[in-house]
Scaffold this active site. Structure first.
Site, short mmCIF file in Angstrom:
data_model
loop_
_atom_site.label_atom_id
_atom_site.label_comp_id
_atom_site.label_asym_id
_atom_site.label_seq_id
_atom_site.Cartn_x
_atom_site.Cartn_y
_atom_site.Cartn_z
N CYS A 77 4.32 3.94 0.31
CA CYS A 77 3.21 3.58 -0.23
C CYS A 77 2.08 4.61 -0.50
CB CYS A 77 2.55 2.55 1.01
SG CYS A 77 0.95 1.88 0.83
N PRO A 78 1.43 4.60 -1.55
CA PRO A 78 1.18 3.25 -2.44
C PRO A 78 1.93 3.82 -3.54
CG PRO A 78 -0.34 4.93 -2.66
CD PRO A 78 0.40 5.52 -1.43
#
Lengths: 79, 379
Positions: free
Chosen positions: A18-19
């Site tokens: 992430c992200p």
């Protein structure tokens, strides 16, 4: 894989943290024509929430999320 | 037979790795069994984190640059040429000057390259500024010196970008810098980020929220810059934001060598624990060029170099390499001009962000001086 949905483009973000997966999807959506269906492959659990939230924010369409065991396939249509 | 280790790139990853290899393999080098070579198109080593301080007059470009020849162990060969081709089948690299170097072990350390010309609002004839290059950092210094009222926007446009803390630090430093100059009340500051929180690292995002509120720094999330015209940013999500001074975090790419050599579609694809290429034998990646699932930060290259040096040294000695990289990353975070904090994390460990204090601010300033010892492989 979702049998009823055929993706025009695939973004393989497996292995990305992430992200990364969401940003990879945003980058692809930016480049494709309206109506294009993009399949995002992601092993990041957070993507299940992050991606639908962004899709709603940007007024695109979330078609489906498939759980393939080790990763998810998230289908998004650019509107 | 001599084992030839060729390192492409003279930034943090390349320099630290070369120096540590020279130390680790000293007997083999002295016996003529190992040769270490850095190939770089820049005869200087740049400590890029100092560029953050240039716009505020706290560092100069000269502070951020040292000749590689002064930093690299004398047992390491230096070739200042531009690499144009890598052939992982014949295990050789070619340069623009016509040289061809054969290798037994290749280390890719070519970093991440800012692409302001490819980034909306940045580049020549565009209104936006950034601090990811020498001229740009100096231009921003001039722009800030002449800015005493209006709306400043710090927009994270490209991800992944190098130095994940810098966009967090810039609004907090500029806030206090404007206060010290007595113009803060005439200036609005807005920070924008592409996803639904203020930073990709969740604990950092949570640390930022109250601090931005205290400092009256506005923020906008799910903000992906699409176009910049006439002092207005438009986003992919259909938002608009007016600005008087825009500072953007540009898009970054890997060297085209990565894709051309079949080492990755975008970033160099490596095993996250061994740093070995997914696509070629005896090829390793270190630092920002890789697709490691952590931050593009010098500390990653620093810690990963320990693993890389151990593995290559084991190979050279005919031993089975056992060292692995756990993704360790440390980033200082400036919380203004007088206080700072830091985060430390790894692949399987989220960071805890502690309250900022003066000691950690001075630690960061101290480390900025001590960095050259890191580059030398001393610490």
């Amino acid at each position: 894989m979702s049998e009823s949905i055929e993706a025009d483009e695939t973004v393989d973000a497996r292995g990305s943290a992430c992200p990364g997966p969401l940003m990879d999807l945003i980058g692809k959506i930016k480049d494709v024509e309206e109506g294009t269906v993009v399949a995002l492959l992601t092993g990041d659990e957070g993507s299940k929430n992050d991606v639908p939230e962004w899709v709603e924010e940007a007024n695109h369409e979330l078609l489906d999320i498939d759980d393939n065991g080790e990763y998810y396939t998230i289908y998004v249509k650019k509107t | 037979m001599t084992a030839r280790i060729v390192i492409v790139g003279g930034g943090s990853g390349g320099t630290i790795t070369a120096n540590r290899l020279a130390e680790e393999l000293e007997p083999q080098i002295e016996a003529g069994e190992v040769e270490i070579t850095i190939v770089s198109d820049n005869p200087n080593h740049i400590y890029k984190p100092l560029y953050l301080y240039v716009p505020f007059g706290e560092a100069t470009l000269e502070d951020a640059s040292r000749p590689l020849v002064d930093l690299v162990d004398h047992r390491v060969n230096l070739v200042f040429e531009h690499v144009t081709d890598i052939d992982t089948d014949s295990k050789s690299i070619a340069t623009a000057a016509g040289s061809e170097l054969e290798y037994d072990y290749l280390v890719m350390a070519t970093g991440a390259i800012p692409q302001p010309e490819e980034t909306p609002g940045l580049g020549d004839d565009e209104p936006g500024h950034h601090f990811y290059g020498p001229e740009a950092a100096e231009d921003l210094r001039t722009a800030l010196a002449n800015f005493d009222e209006g709306h400043l926007v710090l927009s994270v446009i490209g991800t992944p970008h190098v130095c994940p803390a810098a966009p967090v630090e810039f609004p907090m430093i500029v806030d206090q810098w404007f206060r010290e100059r007595g113009v803060r009340e005439d200036i609005d500051i807005t920070y924008t980020y592409p996803i639904q929180r203020l930073h990709g690292v969740r604990p950092t995002a949570e640390w930022m929220v109250p601090r931005f509120e205290e400092r009256d720094i506005d923020s906008k999330t799910f903000f992906n810059v699409d176009s910049v015209e006439d002092g207005t940013i438009e986003t992919l999500e259909g938002k608009e934001l007016d600005f008087d001074l825009m500072v953007g975090v540009p898009e970054f790419t890997a060297s085209s060598l990565v894709q051309d050599a079949g080492l990755g579609e975008e970033w160099m694809e490596v095993d996250r624990h061994t740093l070995e290429s997914d696509h070629a034998e005896d090829v390793y990646g270190i630092g920002d060029v890789t697709n490691l699932p952590t931050s593009k930060a010098g500390s990653v290259a620093h810690y990963a170099s320990g693993t890389l040096v151990s593995r290559i040294a084991s190979e050279v000695r005919g031993q089975v390499p056992t060292a692995t990289f756990d993704g360790k990353t440390i980033c200082f975070i400036e919380a203004g001009t007088e206080e700072g904090t830091f985060i430390e994390f790894a692949y399987d460990r989220e960071p805890v962000v502690r309250d900022e204090n003066r000691f950690l601010h001075w630690s960061k300033l101290g480390y900025n001086e001590a960095y050259w010892l890191t580059a030398r492989g001393v610490m």
